[in-house]
Design an enzyme around this catalytic site. Structure first.
Site, short mmCIF file in Angstrom:
data_model
loop_
_atom_site.label_atom_id
_atom_site.label_comp_id
_atom_site.label_asym_id
_atom_site.label_seq_id
_atom_site.Cartn_x
_atom_site.Cartn_y
_atom_site.Cartn_z
N ASN A 24 -60.11 -51.55 21.50
CA ASN A 24 -59.98 -52.42 20.33
C ASN A 24 -58.61 -52.18 19.71
O ASN A 24 -58.29 -51.06 19.30
CB ASN A 24 -61.10 -52.10 19.34
CG ASN A 24 -61.04 -52.99 18.12
OD1 ASN A 24 -59.97 -53.20 17.56
ND2 ASN A 24 -62.18 -53.51 17.70
N HIS A 27 -56.24 -52.28 14.96
CA HIS A 27 -55.46 -51.42 14.07
C HIS A 27 -53.96 -51.58 14.26
O HIS A 27 -53.18 -51.29 13.35
CB HIS A 27 -55.83 -49.95 14.27
CG HIS A 27 -57.17 -49.63 13.70
ND1 HIS A 27 -57.61 -50.10 12.50
CD2 HIS A 27 -58.17 -48.86 14.18
CE1 HIS A 27 -58.83 -49.64 12.26
NE2 HIS A 27 -59.19 -48.89 13.27
N HIS A 60 -60.94 -58.37 16.87
CA HIS A 60 -61.87 -58.98 15.92
C HIS A 60 -61.07 -59.97 15.08
O HIS A 60 -60.23 -59.59 14.28
CB HIS A 60 -62.46 -57.87 15.03
CG HIS A 60 -63.52 -58.34 14.09
ND1 HIS A 60 -64.26 -57.48 13.32
CD2 HIS A 60 -63.97 -59.58 13.78
CE1 HIS A 60 -65.12 -58.16 12.59
NE2 HIS A 60 -64.96 -59.45 12.85
N ARG A 62 -61.16 -61.89 12.17
CA ARG A 62 -61.97 -61.96 10.96
C ARG A 62 -61.74 -63.26 10.20
O ARG A 62 -60.65 -63.84 10.28
CB ARG A 62 -61.64 -60.77 10.04
CG ARG A 62 -62.26 -59.47 10.50
CD ARG A 62 -61.95 -58.36 9.51
NE ARG A 62 -62.75 -57.18 9.79
CZ ARG A 62 -63.92 -56.93 9.23
NH1 ARG A 62 -64.42 -57.74 8.31
NH2 ARG A 62 -64.58 -55.84 9.56
N ARG A 66 -57.44 -60.56 8.27
CA ARG A 66 -56.73 -59.45 7.63
C ARG A 66 -55.87 -58.66 8.62
O ARG A 66 -54.95 -57.97 8.22
CB ARG A 66 -57.71 -58.51 6.93
CG ARG A 66 -58.59 -57.73 7.87
CD ARG A 66 -59.32 -56.64 7.15
NE ARG A 66 -60.44 -57.14 6.39
CZ ARG A 66 -61.53 -56.41 6.14
NH1 ARG A 66 -61.60 -55.17 6.55
NH2 ARG A 66 -62.53 -56.91 5.46
N GLU A 87 -64.35 -60.33 19.23
CA GLU A 87 -65.37 -59.91 18.27
C GLU A 87 -65.31 -60.90 17.11
O GLU A 87 -64.23 -61.23 16.61
CB GLU A 87 -65.02 -58.50 17.81
CG GLU A 87 -66.08 -57.83 17.01
CD GLU A 87 -65.70 -56.39 16.69
OE1 GLU A 87 -65.01 -55.73 17.50
OE2 GLU A 87 -66.07 -55.93 15.60
N THR A 118 -66.65 -52.89 10.52
CA THR A 118 -68.02 -53.37 10.67
C THR A 118 -68.97 -52.25 10.29
O THR A 118 -68.88 -51.15 10.82
CB THR A 118 -68.27 -53.80 12.13
OG1 THR A 118 -67.17 -54.62 12.54
CG2 THR A 118 -69.56 -54.57 12.26
N GLU A 168 -74.60 -54.59 22.40
CA GLU A 168 -73.70 -53.48 22.10
C GLU A 168 -74.38 -52.66 21.01
O GLU A 168 -74.60 -53.14 19.89
CB GLU A 168 -72.33 -53.96 21.63
CG GLU A 168 -71.49 -52.77 21.14
CD GLU A 168 -70.00 -53.03 21.08
OE1 GLU A 168 -69.53 -53.95 21.74
OE2 GLU A 168 -69.32 -52.27 20.36
N HIS A 213 -68.42 -47.78 18.27
CA HIS A 213 -68.22 -47.51 16.84
C HIS A 213 -68.21 -46.01 16.58
O HIS A 213 -69.18 -45.33 16.86
CB HIS A 213 -69.27 -48.18 15.95
CG HIS A 213 -68.66 -48.71 14.70
ND1 HIS A 213 -68.32 -47.91 13.65
CD2 HIS A 213 -68.26 -49.95 14.36
CE1 HIS A 213 -67.76 -48.64 12.71
NE2 HIS A 213 -67.70 -49.89 13.12
N1 PXP Z 1 -67.62 -52.18 18.41
C1 PXP Z 1 -67.68 -52.99 17.33
C2 PXP Z 1 -68.68 -54.08 17.33
C3 PXP Z 1 -66.80 -52.82 16.25
O1 PXP Z 1 -66.89 -53.63 15.19
C4 PXP Z 1 -65.83 -51.81 16.31
C5 PXP Z 1 -64.87 -51.64 15.18
O2 PXP Z 1 -64.02 -52.72 15.11
C6 PXP Z 1 -65.80 -51.00 17.45
C7 PXP Z 1 -66.72 -51.18 18.47
C8 PXP Z 1 -64.80 -49.89 17.58
O3 PXP Z 1 -65.06 -48.94 16.60
P1 PXP Z 1 -64.01 -47.77 16.34
O4 PXP Z 1 -62.77 -48.42 15.81
O5 PXP Z 1 -64.69 -46.91 15.36
O6 PXP Z 1 -63.77 -47.13 17.67
#
Ligand code: PXP
Length: 265
Positions: A24, A27, A60, A62, A66, A87, A118, A168, A213
């Site tokens: 992901n 960031h 993601h 959004r 953002r 996402e 999330t 997931e 997550h």
């Molecule tokens: N899976 C989902 C559905 C998420 O919303 C996120 C965070 O954007 C992640 C995985 C990844 O989480 P983390 O950034 O804590 O690794």
């Protein structure tokens, strides 16, 4: 003589398929947006993640844009050679975008304006009526649908009823317990056991099992080692480590840890 080869399971992924890593990169866009500028570019991040061994790139988009914006998604669709996972909230706007962009997977998540990330799983059970047409539209458009849910049998069964192909499972509770009390704590073991039970149910219902997550370099082994986990989605820990070692190295190291834990099972 009996055939001792494992029977292929319903989710159509051959037994022995190695666990995969979806990175992901939201960031990276968050840092860019801190200056409303042009760098760092999430598309560069996607290329680096691929070179490090990512099997998928997740962003993601959004509602408030953002971090990732529509142009990022369009450019990523052109550049990314591995799976692109979008996402998104289950809204008409996002479904229309997904049908235009055609990611490999649409990952439906709950979305709150004031949340930092999330926060919990989608209430698939409680939102059947709203989710059903969205899932159908995405599937009709040839997009695999994943729902981000808690490790709750009722949610998993509702996901199956609505035609989601992937669950997931939210690993946040496991990650929190692990951080608060350490790897050997009963609380972390109990949360891991809930995830393991969810894997068994998801696969018995013919869906793929992904998880994510809060996973990081220290706690990932506990989840990657659960048999039947198909894919992990990890963002924060990888991008954080990338600040010090570079994104390519950060991805390679995470994938190595996942593969080792998975093979040890
Ligand atoms: N899976 C989902 C559905 C998420 O919303 C996120 C965070 O954007 C992640 C995985 C990844 O989480 P983390 O950034 O804590 O690794």
């Amino acid at each position: 003589m009996t055939d001792s080869r494992p029977v292929a399971r319903k989710d159509d992924v051959p037994i022995g398929t190695p666990i995969e890593l979806g990175v992901n990169i939201d960031h990276v866009a968050t840092v860019r947006q801190a200056r409303r500028g042009h760098e760092p570019d999430p598309v560069w991040a996607a290329v680096e993640a691929e070179l490090g061994g990512a099997d998928g790139i997740t962003v993601h988009l959004r509602e408030d844009r953002r971090h990732i914006n529509d142009d990022d998604v369009r450019r990523l669709r052109d550049i990314v050679q591995v799976k692109l996972n979008l996402e998104m909230a289950a809204t008409d706007e996002m479904v229309a975008i997904a049908l235009r962009v055609r990611p490999e997977t649409a990952m439906l998540v709950p979305e709150g304006r004031n949340e930092v990330t999330t926060e919990g799983g989608l209430d698939v059970r409680g939102q059947r009526a709203t989710l059903a047409p969205k899932i159908r539209a995405l599937r009709d458009g040839g997009i695999r649908v994943s729902v981000f849910i808690d490790a709750d049998p009722a949610q998993i069964e509702a996901a199956r009823d609505l035609g989601a192909q992937v669950c997931e499972i939210h690993t946040g509770p496991y990650a929190h317990a692990f951080r608060a009390q350490g790897r050997d704590a009963d609380a972390a073991a109990a949360e891991r056991a809930k995830v393991a039970a969810a894997v068994a149910l998801v696969r018995s219902l013919g869906m793929r099992f992904n998880a994510g997550h809060g996973l990081n370099y220290v706690n990932v082994g506990g989840i990657a080692s659960i048999p039947g986990v198909r894919e992990l989605h990890i963002g924060h820990a990888i991008v954080s480590r990338a600040v010090f070692v570079g994104l390519r190295n950060a991805v390679t190291e995470m994938k190595r840890l996942m593969r080792e834990a998975s093979a040890g099972t």
